[in-house]
Design a protein around this motif. Structure first.
Motif, short mmCIF file in Angstrom:
data_model
loop_
_atom_site.label_atom_id
_atom_site.label_comp_id
_atom_site.label_asym_id
_atom_site.label_seq_id
_atom_site.Cartn_x
_atom_site.Cartn_y
_atom_site.Cartn_z
N ALA A 510 0.82 -1.22 0.00
CA ALA A 510 0.00 0.00 0.00
C ALA A 510 0.86 1.26 0.00
O ALA A 510 0.33 2.37 0.17
CB ALA A 510 -0.92 0.01 1.22
N VAL A 511 2.17 1.11 -0.24
CA VAL A 511 3.06 2.28 -0.18
C VAL A 511 2.69 3.30 -1.24
O VAL A 511 2.53 4.50 -0.95
CB VAL A 511 4.53 1.84 -0.34
N ALA A 512 2.56 2.86 -2.50
CA ALA A 512 2.27 3.80 -3.59
C ALA A 512 0.92 4.50 -3.40
O ALA A 512 0.84 5.73 -3.50
CB ALA A 512 2.31 3.07 -4.93
N PRO A 513 -0.16 3.75 -3.12
CA PRO A 513 -1.44 4.45 -2.87
C PRO A 513 -1.37 5.39 -1.68
O PRO A 513 -1.93 6.49 -1.73
CB PRO A 513 -2.43 3.31 -2.61
N ARG A 514 -0.68 4.96 -0.62
CA ARG A 514 -0.62 5.80 0.59
C ARG A 514 0.15 7.10 0.31
O ARG A 514 -0.22 8.17 0.81
CB ARG A 514 0.06 5.05 1.73
N ARG A 515 1.18 7.01 -0.53
CA ARG A 515 1.96 8.21 -0.85
C ARG A 515 1.10 9.23 -1.60
O ARG A 515 1.11 10.42 -1.30
CB ARG A 515 3.17 7.82 -1.69
N VAL A 516 0.34 8.75 -2.59
CA VAL A 516 -0.52 9.66 -3.36
C VAL A 516 -1.63 10.23 -2.48
O VAL A 516 -1.95 11.42 -2.55
CB VAL A 516 -1.14 8.93 -4.57
N LEU A 517 -2.22 9.39 -1.63
CA LEU A 517 -3.27 9.87 -0.74
C LEU A 517 -2.73 10.91 0.22
O LEU A 517 -3.39 11.93 0.50
CB LEU A 517 -3.88 8.69 0.04
N THR A 518 -1.52 10.69 0.72
CA THR A 518 -0.91 11.65 1.64
C THR A 518 -0.76 13.02 0.99
O THR A 518 -1.15 14.05 1.55
CB THR A 518 0.47 11.14 2.11
N VAL A 519 -0.20 13.03 -0.23
CA VAL A 519 0.00 14.31 -0.92
C VAL A 519 -1.34 14.97 -1.23
O VAL A 519 -1.50 16.19 -1.07
CB VAL A 519 0.79 14.08 -2.23
N THR A 520 -2.33 14.17 -1.63
CA THR A 520 -3.66 14.74 -1.95
C THR A 520 -4.28 15.38 -0.71
O THR A 520 -4.83 16.49 -0.78
CB THR A 520 -4.59 13.64 -2.49
N LEU A 521 -4.22 14.68 0.42
CA LEU A 521 -4.77 15.24 1.66
C LEU A 521 -4.02 16.50 2.07
O LEU A 521 -4.62 17.47 2.56
CB LEU A 521 -4.72 14.19 2.77
N GLN A 522 -2.70 16.49 1.89
CA GLN A 522 -1.93 17.68 2.24
C GLN A 522 -2.32 18.87 1.38
O GLN A 522 -2.48 19.99 1.89
CB GLN A 522 -0.43 17.37 2.09
N VAL A 523 -2.48 18.63 0.07
CA VAL A 523 -2.92 19.72 -0.82
C VAL A 523 -4.32 20.19 -0.43
O VAL A 523 -4.59 21.40 -0.38
CB VAL A 523 -2.91 19.24 -2.29
N GLY A 524 -5.22 19.24 -0.13
CA GLY A 524 -6.58 19.62 0.26
C GLY A 524 -6.60 20.45 1.53
O GLY A 524 -7.32 21.45 1.62
N ILE A 525 -5.82 20.05 2.53
CA ILE A 525 -5.77 20.80 3.79
C ILE A 525 -5.19 22.19 3.55
O ILE A 525 -5.68 23.19 4.10
CB ILE A 525 -4.96 20.02 4.84
N MET A 526 -4.14 22.25 2.73
CA MET A 526 -3.55 23.56 2.42
C MET A 526 -4.57 24.48 1.75
O MET A 526 -4.67 25.67 2.09
CB MET A 526 -2.34 23.36 1.50
N LEU A 527 -5.32 23.93 0.80
CA LEU A 527 -6.32 24.75 0.11
C LEU A 527 -7.44 25.17 1.06
O LEU A 527 -7.90 26.32 1.02
CB LEU A 527 -6.90 23.98 -1.07
N LEU A 528 -7.87 24.25 1.92
CA LEU A 528 -8.96 24.54 2.85
C LEU A 528 -8.59 25.67 3.80
O LEU A 528 -9.45 26.44 4.23
CB LEU A 528 -9.31 23.28 3.64
N VAL A 529 -7.30 25.78 4.13
CA VAL A 529 -6.84 26.84 5.04
C VAL A 529 -6.45 28.09 4.27
O VAL A 529 -6.84 29.21 4.62
CB VAL A 529 -5.65 26.34 5.88
N SER A 530 -5.68 27.92 3.19
CA SER A 530 -5.09 29.08 2.52
C SER A 530 -6.11 29.89 1.73
O SER A 530 -6.01 31.12 1.67
CB SER A 530 -3.97 28.63 1.58
N ILE A 531 -7.12 29.24 1.13
CA ILE A 531 -8.10 30.00 0.34
C ILE A 531 -8.89 30.97 1.21
O ILE A 531 -9.03 32.16 0.87
CB ILE A 531 -9.03 29.03 -0.44
N PRO A 532 -9.44 30.55 2.38
CA PRO A 532 -10.10 31.54 3.25
C PRO A 532 -9.14 32.61 3.76
O PRO A 532 -9.53 33.79 3.89
CB PRO A 532 -10.64 30.68 4.40
N VAL A 533 -7.88 32.24 4.05
CA VAL A 533 -6.90 33.24 4.52
C VAL A 533 -6.66 34.29 3.44
O VAL A 533 -6.66 35.50 3.72
CB VAL A 533 -5.58 32.55 4.92
#
Length: 707
Positions: A510-533
C-alpha cells in the motif's frame, strides 16, 4: 398595505400570463422556469406592454413561494440525511465561497470599484439560489447523492451568508470587525440552530403524527403549512432568512415519517406561489440597465459560472465524491439568487456601494437563472467529457481516491488518533488566525507606525514603511511554515488511518497508494486553510502576494502528486495482473458460476489494500451491455467504477482498453467505492439492487446521469 383590488389584479395578471408562457415553453420542451421569467419580463415595468402588475404586491406574494419551496425541499431531507453530508457540504461551501469572494474583489479592482464594493460583490456572487435549484431539480427529476450534496452546500452557504452580512455591516458602519463581535454573531447563529432543532425534534414530529391520525387531509395541510410559516417567522425574528427557517421546518416535519403525505398535500400550493416567485425575478430585469452595465454583467456572469464550477467541483472531489458527482454539483450551483438581492440591498442601504451594484446583481441573477436548467441538463455529458479527457494516471487516481476516503470514514475510531488530529487542527487554526491578524494589523497600522518611526528617529517614512513591511514578512514566515508543517503531518496521519502500514515485516503493497493519498490530503488541507486566509486578507493587500504564495505551494506539491499518480498507475496495472490470476484460478473452480463470482476476489483486498475492495460480476443473458464496447457503456463516467480485468473463458484481459467489446459470459473485475461498484453492477446486469442503500434505483440514477 396593499388593497384587495391591487392584490387580485396582480394575481390575475401574473398567473394568466404565466399560464400562457408555461404552456408555450412546455410545447417547446424547455424548462417552465424560463417561461415564468419571460412572464415576469412581460408584466414588469420595463417592457412597453400594457400588462403591468404591481411589483410590491408580486414581491410580497413571491416570498410565500420561497418559503413553501424551501419547506418542500426540507421534507426530502430529514436531519439525519442532512448531517450525513454535513462535512462534505461544509468543506465544499467554505472553499467555494472563499474563491468567489476573492474573485469578486479582483473583479471590483479591475472595474475601478472600491474595496468595499468589491467585498459586497464577492459576497453576493458567493451564495447560490436554493429556490432556483430546487425548482430545476424537481422539473428534471434529479435525485440521489448529487441532490443531497447540492442541498447540503446550499444550506451551509446560507449560514455563511448570515456571517458575511454581519461582517459587512460592521465594516460598512465603521464599527470595525473584531473577534468579539464575530464570535458573538457565530455563537448566536449556532445557538439558534441548536435550540430550534432540539425543541423542534421534541414537538413537531409528535404533533404531525397526532394530526395525521385524524385522517383529515385539509387539517394536515393547514397544520404543516402553519408550522412552515411559524418557523420561517421565528427565523426572521432572529435576523435570519425565512428560507433557512422554512427548510428546517420541513426537515423537522420529515422526522415524523409522514413526509410523503405532507409533500403531496403541499405541492399544489407550493407550485402556484413558486410560479409567482420566478415571475417576480423576471420583473426585475431592466434591459436598459443591462445595456448600460453590460461589461460588468458579462464578466460577473462568467465568473459565477466558471468560479462556482471550479470551487464546488474541487471541494466536492476532495471530500470523496467522484468526478461525475462533483462536476454535476458545480454546474448545478452556478447561479446567484434571492440572498444576493438581500446582500446587494444591504450595501445600498448602508451607502457602502454605488447604486449600480443592485441592478447588476439582478441582471446576473436573471441570466444565471436562465442558464441553470440548461447547465443541469448538460452536466452529465460534461462530466463524461471531463472524465474521458483526464490523463490515464489521473483516471486511475480519481477512481481510487473515493475508495480511500471511504476507508478513512470507515476506519476504527481510535482515541489516540482522534486526539492527535484534533490537536493538529487546533494548531492549524491558531496559525491561520495569527497570520490573518498579522497581515491585517500590519496593513492598517503600517503608515501610522512609519510616521511614528520617522518622528522619533528621523528615518525616511518610505524606508520606515518598507522596513516595517519586511519585518512583518519575516514574522509571517513561521506561521506559513507552521501551516505547511501541520498540513503535512495531518496528511500523513489520515492517510495511514485509511491505508495502515504493515507492521509484520512483510512487503507493504500500500506504499504507492498511501503516498498519493498523503499528498492529496496535504494539498486539500492547504487549500482549505489558505483560500479563506487569502480571501480575508486580500482587501488589505495592494498586490497579489497571497494568491501567488498559495499557487506556488500548490504547484510544488502538484509536481509531487503527479509523480505519485504515475507510480500509482503502474501499481494498479501490476495489481490487475494479480486480479487476472485470481479470476483465472477461480474459473477452474468446481463451484457454480454465481458462487465463484461472488468469492473470486475475496482475498485480493488483503493482498492489494490500495485498490479498495475489487468486486466481480458475470454478464448473463440478456445483459444490456453485451455487444457494446467499454467506451459505449461509459461505465466509469456513469458510475465511477472502473473495469480492472476481464476473464473470458480461458482468456484473461488485464486493464482492457476502451475499445474492448463486452460479451455474454464475461467476468468483469470492478474497482471503485461500494456505491460505485453497486451502481456498476446494476448497469451491467440491468438488475435493480434489492437493498438500495446508498445506491438509487436506476430511473433516478439515469436521471441524475443525464440531468
Amino acid at each position: 398595505m396593499h388593497g384587495a383590488h391591487e392584490v387580485l389584479q396582480a394575481i390575475a395578471i401574473v398567473l394568466c400570463v404565466a399560464a400562457v408562457t408555461t404552456v408555450l415553453f412546455q410545447k417547446l420542451r424547455q424548462p417552465v422556469v424560463l417561461g415564468y421569467i419571460l412572464a415576469g419580463l412581460v408584466v414588469g415595468p420595463y417592457v412597453p406592454i400594457p400588462l403591468v402588475a404591481n411589483p410590491d404586491v408580486v414581491t410580497t406574494l413571491s416570498e410565500l413561494g420561497v418559503i413553501l419551496l424551501m419547506f418542500s425541499l426540507g421534507l426530502e431531507f430529514s436531519l439525519r440525511k442532512l448531517f450525513s453530508v454535513g462535512f462534505t457540504a461544509g468543506v465544499t461551501a467554505v472553499i467555494q465561497c472563499s474563491i468567489m469572494v476573492w474573485l469578486g474583489i479582483v473583479v471590483g479592482k479591475a472595474f475601478g470599484w472600491t474595496t468595499l464594493e468589491g467585498l459586497f460583490v464577492g459576497a453576493l456572487i458567493a451564495v447560490s439560489s436554493t429556490t432556483i435549484i430546487a425548482k430545476a431539480f424537481d422539473e428534471q427529476g434529479v435525485r440521489g447523492r448529487m441532490r443531497e450534496l447540492v442541498v447540503g452546500v446550499l444550506i451551509v452557504e446560507d449560514l455563511i451568508a448570515v456571517l458575511m452580512m454581519a461582517t459587512l455591516t460592521a465594516i460598512s458602519t465603521g464599527a470595525g470587525l473584531n473577534v468579539k463581535d464575530l464570535t458573538f454573531t457565530t455563537g448566536k447563529l449556532v445557538a439558534f440552530l441548536v435550540g430550534l432543532v432540539a425543541v423542534g425534534l421534541f414537538i413537531i414530529p409528535r404533533a404531525m403524527r397526532a394530526v395525521i391520525k385524524l385522517n383529515r387531509p385539509e387539517t394536515t395541510l393547514v397544520t404543516s403549512v402553519g408550522i412552515c410559516f411559524a418557523v420561517a417567522l421565528l427565523a426572521q425574528s432572529f435576523g435570519y432568512s425565512v428560507a433557512l427557517g422554512a427548510f428546517l421546518a420541513g426537515s423537522l416535519v420529515a422526522e415524523s415519517g409522514e413526509e410523503k403525505l405532507v409533500e403531496h398535500l403541499v405541492q399544489p400550493v407550493r407550485d402556484m406561489f413558486a410560479a409567482i416567485f420566478f415571475v417576480s425575478v423576471g420583473m426585475l430585469i431592466n434591459p436598459a440597465l443591462i445595456a448600460e452595465h453590460w461589461a460588468a454583467i458579462l464578466v460577473l456572469t462568467l465568473v459565477v459560472i466558471l468560479g462556482k464550477l471550479f470551487g464546488v467541483t474541487l471541494g466536492a472531489f476532495l471530500t470523496g465524491n467522484g468526478t461525475r458527482t462533483s462536476v454535476q454539483a458545480g454546474l448545478s450551483l452556478a447561479q446567484i439568487g434571492e440572498f444576493s438581492f438581500i446582500i446587494a440591498g444591504l450595501g445600498l442601504s448602508l451607502k457602502a456601494t454605488g447604486t449600480f451594484i443592485y441592478p447588476v446583481a439582478v441582471a446576473v441573477s436573471a441570466i444565471t437563472t436562465l442558464t441553470t436548467p440548461l447547465l443541469i441538463k448538460v452536466s452529465g455529458p460534461v462530466a463524461t467529457w471531463v472524465d474521458r479527457k483526464l490523463p490515464k494516471p489521473l483516471q486511475t487516481f480519481v477512481t481510487l481516491y473515493g475508495t480511500w476516503v471511504e476507508k478513512l470514514r470507515e476506519a476504527p475510531r481510535r482515541e489516540t488518533l482522534g486526539a492527535g488530529v484534533r490537536r493538529q487542527i487546533r494548531l492549524l487554526v491558531l496559525d491561520a488566525v495569527l497570520l490573518v491578524a498579522l497581515v491585517i494589523g500590519t496593513s492598517l497600522s503600517a503608515d501610522r507606525m512609519a510616521s511614528f518611526v520617522e518622528a522619533r528617529t528621523g528615518v525616511d517614512e518610505d524606508l520606515s514603511r518598507n522596513l516595517i513591511l519586511g519585518g512583518a514578512v519575516l514574522l509571517a514566515v513561521p506561521f506559513i511554515l507552521g501551516v505547511i508543517g501541520i498540513a503535512r503531518r495531518l496528511g500523513v496521519m489520515l492517510a495511514e488511518a485509511a491505508l495502515p502500514a504493515r507492521t509484520d515485516g512483510k512487503l507493504d503493497l500500500a506504499v504507492a497508494p498511501r503516498r498519493v493519498l498523503t499528498v492529496t490530503l496535504q494539498v486539500g488541507i492547504m487549500l482549505l486553510v489558505s483560500i479563506p486566509v487569502v480571501m480575508v486578507t486580500q482587501p488589505f493587500l495592494k498586490n497579489a502576494a497571497g494568491p501567488l504564495i498559495v499557487l506556488t505551494l500548490v504547484g510544488v506539491m502538484g509536481v509531487t502528486f503527479w509523480r505519485g499518480a504515475t507510480n500509482l498507475h503502474g501499481h494498479v496495472r501490476a495489481g490487475a495482473q494479480v486480479i487476472v490470476a485470481a479470476l483465472a484460478a477461480q474459473s477452474h473452480s468446481k463451484e457454480p458460476g454465481a458462487a465463484q463470482d461472488e468469492h473470486a476476489l475475496d482475498h485480493v483486498q488483503g493482498l492489494l489494500p490500495g485498490l479498495g475492495a475489487p468486486a466481480s460480476v458475470r454478464l448473463e443473458e440478456p445483459s444490456p451491455v453485451a455487444g457494446k464496447s467499454l467506451a459505449e457503456v461509459n461505465l466509469r463516467g456513469l458510475t465511477g467504477a472502473t473495469v480492472l480485468a476481464i476473464q473470458r473463458g480461458e482468456e484473461s484481459l488485464s486493464v482492457p482498453t476502451a475499445q474492448e467489446v463486452l460479451r455474454v459470459g464475461d467476468v468483469l473485475a470492478l474497482m471503485g467505492t461500494s456505491e460505485a461498484v453497486e451502481a456498476a453492477k446494476s448497469l451491467l446486469t440491468g438488475v435493480v439492487p434489492s437493498a438500495p442503500p446508498p445506491v438509487e434505483p436506476p430511473p433516478a440514477e439515469t436521471t441524475q446521469a443525464h440531468g
